[in-house]
Design a protein around this motif. Structure first.
Motif, PDB file in Angstrom:
ATOM      1  N   PHE A  21       4.629   1.807   1.090  1.00  0.00           N
ATOM      2  CA  PHE A  21       5.356   2.891   0.435  1.00  0.00           C
ATOM      3  C   PHE A  21       4.790   4.197   1.001  1.00  0.00           C
ATOM      4  O   PHE A  21       4.434   4.255   2.167  1.00  0.00           O
ATOM      5  CB  PHE A  21       5.222   2.769  -1.079  1.00  0.00           C
ATOM      6  N   TRP A  22       4.677   5.245   0.188  1.00  0.00           N
ATOM      7  CA  TRP A  22       4.213   6.522   0.715  1.00  0.00           C
ATOM      8  C   TRP A  22       3.597   7.371  -0.380  1.00  0.00           C
ATOM      9  O   TRP A  22       3.866   7.186  -1.577  1.00  0.00           O
ATOM     10  CB  TRP A  22       5.359   7.272   1.385  1.00  0.00           C
ATOM     11  N   SER A  23       2.737   8.284   0.022  1.00  0.00           N
ATOM     12  CA  SER A  23       2.082   9.193  -0.929  1.00  0.00           C
ATOM     13  C   SER A  23       2.557  10.624  -0.756  1.00  0.00           C
ATOM     14  O   SER A  23       2.126  11.512  -1.483  1.00  0.00           O
ATOM     15  CB  SER A  23       0.561   9.123  -0.768  1.00  0.00           C
ATOM     16  N   HIS A  24       3.418  10.844   0.242  1.00  0.00           N
ATOM     17  CA  HIS A  24       4.030  12.172   0.370  1.00  0.00           C
ATOM     18  C   HIS A  24       5.404  12.049   1.015  1.00  0.00           C
ATOM     19  O   HIS A  24       5.589  11.325   1.998  1.00  0.00           O
ATOM     20  CB  HIS A  24       3.196  13.134   1.204  1.00  0.00           C
ATOM     21  N   ALA A  25       6.351  12.748   0.430  1.00  0.00           N
ATOM     22  CA  ALA A  25       7.700  12.866   0.975  1.00  0.00           C
ATOM     23  C   ALA A  25       8.333  14.078   0.305  1.00  0.00           C
ATOM     24  O   ALA A  25       7.779  14.659  -0.637  1.00  0.00           O
ATOM     25  CB  ALA A  25       8.514  11.608   0.703  1.00  0.00           C
TER      26      ALA A  25
ATOM     27  N   HIS B 269      -3.635  14.980   2.209  1.00  0.00           N
ATOM     28  CA  HIS B 269      -4.852  14.463   1.572  1.00  0.00           C
ATOM     29  C   HIS B 269      -5.359  13.289   2.396  1.00  0.00           C
ATOM     30  O   HIS B 269      -4.666  12.770   3.284  1.00  0.00           O
ATOM     31  CB  HIS B 269      -4.583  14.018   0.123  1.00  0.00           C
ATOM     32  N   ASN B 270      -6.570  12.873   2.122  1.00  0.00           N
ATOM     33  CA  ASN B 270      -7.155  11.755   2.862  1.00  0.00           C
ATOM     34  C   ASN B 270      -6.282  10.506   2.732  1.00  0.00           C
ATOM     35  O   ASN B 270      -5.888  10.118   1.628  1.00  0.00           O
ATOM     36  CB  ASN B 270      -8.552  11.430   2.338  1.00  0.00           C
ATOM     37  N   GLY B 271      -6.005   9.883   3.868  1.00  0.00           N
ATOM     38  CA  GLY B 271      -5.236   8.637   3.854  1.00  0.00           C
ATOM     39  C   GLY B 271      -3.781   8.814   3.478  1.00  0.00           C
ATOM     40  O   GLY B 271      -3.126   7.841   3.089  1.00  0.00           O
ATOM     41  N   ALA B 272      -3.247  10.009   3.605  1.00  0.00           N
ATOM     42  CA  ALA B 272      -1.859  10.257   3.208  1.00  0.00           C
ATOM     43  C   ALA B 272      -0.895   9.495   4.103  1.00  0.00           C
ATOM     44  O   ALA B 272      -1.023   9.513   5.334  1.00  0.00           O
ATOM     45  CB  ALA B 272      -1.556  11.748   3.270  1.00  0.00           C
TER      46      ALA B 272
ATOM     47  N   TYR C 146       0.836  -1.199   0.000  1.00  0.00           N
ATOM     48  CA  TYR C 146       0.000   0.000   0.000  1.00  0.00           C
ATOM     49  C   TYR C 146       0.871   1.250   0.000  1.00  0.00           C
ATOM     50  O   TYR C 146       1.971   1.259   0.555  1.00  0.00           O
ATOM     51  CB  TYR C 146      -0.912   0.009   1.237  1.00  0.00           C
ATOM     52  N   TYR C 147       0.338   2.294  -0.640  1.00  0.00           N
ATOM     53  CA  TYR C 147       0.986   3.604  -0.526  1.00  0.00           C
ATOM     54  C   TYR C 147      -0.013   4.664  -0.068  1.00  0.00           C
ATOM     55  O   TYR C 147       0.365   5.788   0.232  1.00  0.00           O
ATOM     56  CB  TYR C 147       1.646   4.014  -1.850  1.00  0.00           C
ATOM     57  N   LEU C 148      -1.294   4.290   0.008  1.00  0.00           N
ATOM     58  CA  LEU C 148      -2.350   5.156   0.509  1.00  0.00           C
ATOM     59  C   LEU C 148      -3.112   4.438   1.610  1.00  0.00           C
ATOM     60  O   LEU C 148      -3.281   3.207   1.560  1.00  0.00           O
ATOM     61  CB  LEU C 148      -3.332   5.512  -0.605  1.00  0.00           C
TER      62      LEU C 148
END
Length: 431
Positions: free
Chosen positions: A365-369, A391-394, A233-235
């Protein structure tokens, strides 16, 4: 009044007068008017605990309505530090009058038995059980650790929950008993994976993502459907929740403990992806993180590029990178590691994802960095990028080696809470 009635009245009156006279004589006699008297204050026999304080109530001497208690001579063989029966004698020496009190010194206090920490143990199947130790102290005999009897029913060859029983008795027959729970666990490092993964692409990929605009959920190197096949998952959930994650391998400069303090003060739980050696070398900090509800996740032993080990020749080395970290975590915290994983530097392949799934892990993983490796990133810069792209679920990837992340953390948390967001750890994503 008849003569007979008068006789009865006189008889009764005479009897009453006689009783009064007798009482007066008795009172005067025992008050020491005619004969010197010495009497005990308190009981004739007293029982007292060995090595405790004894309060002697003493005695009283009187003669001719005068108090001669200060002339009493006291003799005693009392030894409060040894059990037995003793005597205290009080003598009104001038008139050779004496009374005695018997003192029974007894030991009714059970020994104190202390088991050294940890109270409960987690050990590994076919490994070595090392008792943390114990100490027994008696109020009468002192250190009686050598009298402790240990009954160990732990079977190190089979997993299960067992107990060690410790019993100690003093010479007076007082008994204390305590138990220690021992859980024999399967050794993670004994895990073997049958290699059958050549059908999965092992092309190494660097994780990337598109930064969120207008606080919308974003896209990344692989879509959610592909990743979900491998429990990756990333979110997070599409709701007002932020997942703060921190990667740490043991940098010379780190603000991880300061960041943890900020999280704790704000009642925020985060996920820490940590390498084995950092977990081992920072045992007290690890237990503090666990105590505050944070999630410590697996970031490998040596921070290798895992796709390089995702082949038949190196599969045991791949597995060992994961299981050695699991084992160290269990040794440090006494708890099994939650099976949550992140690839070092985000470097993965489809095959390595499949192997991690085989090992029972969820991969994140990730959705923000952002480029937060530099030491000179300011708190303002860190705060701005975290606020610009939420954002939602970040799932935020942050590095504690950056002081700016520490400086921005408190303000960011407070602002996101004002916007209605909550914070969570990642283990339930995908459930």
């Amino acid at each position: 009044m008849s003569k007979r009635c008068k006789i009865v009245v006189y008889s009764i009156a005479g009897a009453i007068i006689a009783m009064i006279i007798a009482l007066l004589i008795k009172l005067l006699f025992f008050s020491g008017l005619f004969i010197p008297q010495i009497t005990l204050n308190g009981n004739k026999t007293e029982t007292v605990e060995v090595n405790s304080k004894f309060h002697d109530e003493g005695a009283e001497a009187r003669f001719r309505f005068q108090d001669y208690s200060d002339q009493i001579i006291k003799k005693s063989n009392l030894n409060i530090h040894k059990t037995g029966t003793y005597t205290i004698t009080y003598t009104f020496d001038k008139y050779d009058k004496s009374v005695s009190r018997a003192i029974q010194v007894v030991d009714t206090t059970a020994p104190k038995l202390k088991l050294k920490e940890p109270m409960n143990l987690r050990v590994f199947e076919n490994g070595t059980l090392q008792d943390p130790g114990y100490q027994a102290v008696d109020n009468y005999e002192g250190d009686i650790t050598d009298k402790v009897m240990v009954k160990n029913d732990v079977d190190m060859e089979h997993t299960g929950t067992y107990k060690i029983t410790y019993t100690v008795s003093d010479s007076s027959g007082n008994v204390t008993k305590k138990t220690r729970k021992v859980e024999v666990c399967a050794d993670p490092t004994k895990t073997k994976v049958y290699y059958n993964f050549d059908d999965y692409d092992n092309k190494a990929e660097e994780w990337w993502f598109n930064k969120s605009t207008k606080h919308q959920r974003t896209t990344a190197a692989r879509d959610e459907a592909f990743l979900a096949k491998y429990d990756a998952y990333y979110l997070g959930k599409d709701e007002k929740v932020i997942y703060l994650t921190f990667d740490e391998g043991g940098n010379d400069i780190t603000y991880i403990k300061e960041i943890a303090d900020v999280l704790n003060k704000n009642d925020v739980k985060a996920t820490f992806f940590l390498t084995r050696n950092y977990i081992k070398n920072e045992a007290p900090f690890m237990n503090d993180l666990v105590k505050h509800g944070h999630l410590i996740a697996n970031h490998t032993w040596h921070h290798y590029d895992m796709p390089l080990l995702a082949n038949s020749k190196d599969i045991d080395k791949f597995v060992r990178e994961i299981t050695e970290t699991e084992k160290t975590y269990m040794e440090v915290t006494g708890k099994p590691m939650v099976k949550v994983f992140r690839f070092p530097k985000g470097g993965m392949s489809e095959r390595s994802l499949r192997i991690m799934q085989e090992l029972g892990y969820k991969t994140f993983f990730w959705s923000h960095a952002y480029y937060d490796f530099a030491e000179d990133v300011s708190g303002d810069e860190s705060y701005k990028t975290m606020m610009d792209h939420y954002h939602n679920g970040a799932i935020y990837l942050l590095h504690p080696s950056n002081k700016g992340n520490y400086e921005a953390m408190d303000k960011f948390i407070k602002e996101m809470k004002k916007l209605g967001y909550r914070f969570d750890t990642v283990e339930h994503v995908g459930d």
